[in-house]
Design an enzyme around this catalytic site. Sequence first.
Site, PDB file in Angstrom:
ATOM      1  N   LYS A   1     -28.685  11.416  94.324  1.00  0.00           N
ATOM      2  CA  LYS A   1     -27.648  11.455  93.301  1.00  0.00           C
ATOM      3  C   LYS A   1     -26.893  10.132  93.338  1.00  0.00           C
ATOM      4  O   LYS A   1     -26.569   9.619  94.404  1.00  0.00           O
ATOM      5  CB  LYS A   1     -26.684  12.613  93.560  1.00  0.00           C
ATOM      6  CG  LYS A   1     -27.347  13.991  93.597  1.00  0.00           C
ATOM      7  CD  LYS A   1     -27.803  14.429  92.222  1.00  0.00           C
ATOM      8  CE  LYS A   1     -28.391  15.827  92.258  1.00  0.00           C
ATOM      9  NZ  LYS A   1     -29.682  15.882  92.970  1.00  0.00           N
ATOM     10  N   ASP A   2     -26.609   9.605  92.165  1.00  0.00           N
ATOM     11  CA  ASP A   2     -25.981   8.295  92.040  1.00  0.00           C
ATOM     12  C   ASP A   2     -24.495   8.377  92.387  1.00  0.00           C
ATOM     13  O   ASP A   2     -23.915   9.459  92.462  1.00  0.00           O
ATOM     14  CB  ASP A   2     -26.183   7.790  90.610  1.00  0.00           C
ATOM     15  CG  ASP A   2     -25.931   6.302  90.483  1.00  0.00           C
ATOM     16  OD1 ASP A   2     -25.964   5.603  91.495  1.00  0.00           O
ATOM     17  OD2 ASP A   2     -25.706   5.846  89.349  1.00  0.00           O
ATOM     18  N   ARG A   3     -23.875   7.220  92.560  1.00  0.00           N
ATOM     19  CA  ARG A   3     -22.463   7.160  92.915  1.00  0.00           C
ATOM     20  C   ARG A   3     -21.551   7.246  91.690  1.00  0.00           C
ATOM     21  O   ARG A   3     -20.375   7.569  91.815  1.00  0.00           O
ATOM     22  CB  ARG A   3     -22.158   5.889  93.706  1.00  0.00           C
ATOM     23  CG  ARG A   3     -22.190   4.618  92.911  1.00  0.00           C
ATOM     24  CD  ARG A   3     -21.750   3.404  93.738  1.00  0.00           C
ATOM     25  NE  ARG A   3     -22.705   3.089  94.785  1.00  0.00           N
ATOM     26  CZ  ARG A   3     -22.462   3.270  96.073  1.00  0.00           C
ATOM     27  NH1 ARG A   3     -21.318   3.798  96.472  1.00  0.00           N
ATOM     28  NH2 ARG A   3     -23.368   2.937  96.975  1.00  0.00           N
TER      29      ARG A   3
ATOM     30  N   THR B   1     -28.062   9.164  86.821  1.00  0.00           N
ATOM     31  CA  THR B   1     -27.735   9.922  88.009  1.00  0.00           C
ATOM     32  C   THR B   1     -28.220  11.357  87.907  1.00  0.00           C
ATOM     33  O   THR B   1     -28.324  11.921  86.844  1.00  0.00           O
ATOM     34  CB  THR B   1     -26.228   9.888  88.260  1.00  0.00           C
ATOM     35  OG1 THR B   1     -25.942  10.505  89.495  1.00  0.00           O
ATOM     36  CG2 THR B   1     -25.473  10.621  87.185  1.00  0.00           C
TER      37      THR B   1
END
Length: 361
Positions: free
Chosen positions: A79-81, A358
């Site tokens: 999962k992206d930031r 994401t």
Amino acid sequence: MPESPPRIYPAEGGLLGAELRQTPEDFQVTELLPFTASGSGAHHWLVVEKRGLNTQDVANRLARCAGVAVRDVGFAGLKDRHAITRQSFTVPAMPGPDPDWASLEDDSLHFQQISRHDRKLRRGVLRGNHFRLVLRATTGARSLWDARLQSLMKEGFPNYFGAQRFGHRNLQEAARLLSGQPMRIDRHRRGLLWSAARSALFNLVLAERVRQANWAQILPGEIVQLAGSHSIFLAADDDLSDLQASATDWDLHPTGPLPGRGGLAPTAAAIALENSALSAGPIIAGAGDGLRWAQRLAEQGLDAARRPLRARPETLTSDWQDAQTLVLSFFLPAGVFATSCVEGLFGQEMADVRRLDTGVD
């Protein structure tokens, strides 16, 4: 030359637009697994809500807190930031008191559940992700938005790999590997580059099928995948009409290539189209065409696979907060990019949608 092959979409009747703000609150992802924590076992089970952190950041913090190697921390996907995301982790339970998980909590990380499980959570063990997106400063008539949302639910969208898959210069580095140039990279990095190369080849084929308006059709010689499974088979000529009816009902899908060695290969019109799309030109200047890339990937020992050419959002709801602010809520199966869903709605590839990748695993 662009960092990845262009993605084109079959939108008709004008384009839509929106300002995709990059605040985490405007993009929320909740991971959905096919099972829950067993409640007992040799691993801590942690459901984490994070903000401004990627998955590896969280894994590093958990490993330090528990006194274990980061490679022993389990999770189903990345999962992206640039979002608020919720996902599960497992951490081996060591002798002695439990780690002080509460010491890790701050504005960027919060534990929603702390339990136990009997085994490490493995990559890819994922049902999908639920998304909540806020689109601001929308442009386009409300009637067009409504029509496009209905089309998205009924017809779906081209199942492209999103821009995140290609990272920064991943295809350039993959081209160096595929050309035989020596590179000092670890096994993990090499795998990422092979994945980027295969994804680019798939996108090339899918873009050509969108151009030919047959990305939802079962062609002669098609490799077909049953919906909700990894089961594939070769379409027989005398079954095409029945197969197309099943595809219309979303019971099965036409597929595109993830090149490698072996595997079930298309024939007839389907293979002719794929070879034509792959041989049309170099993906990266000076690196050979897609057919050459596919051959080199097979020589590296990667197993060939297939991927559905289309996807659609499930349980899609839309809510206009005001005249120019639209909130979308929907579920996507594992491996499907939110980018492609949003771009399919807009009807075009968008440079400013790149950070919306994401939640993809």
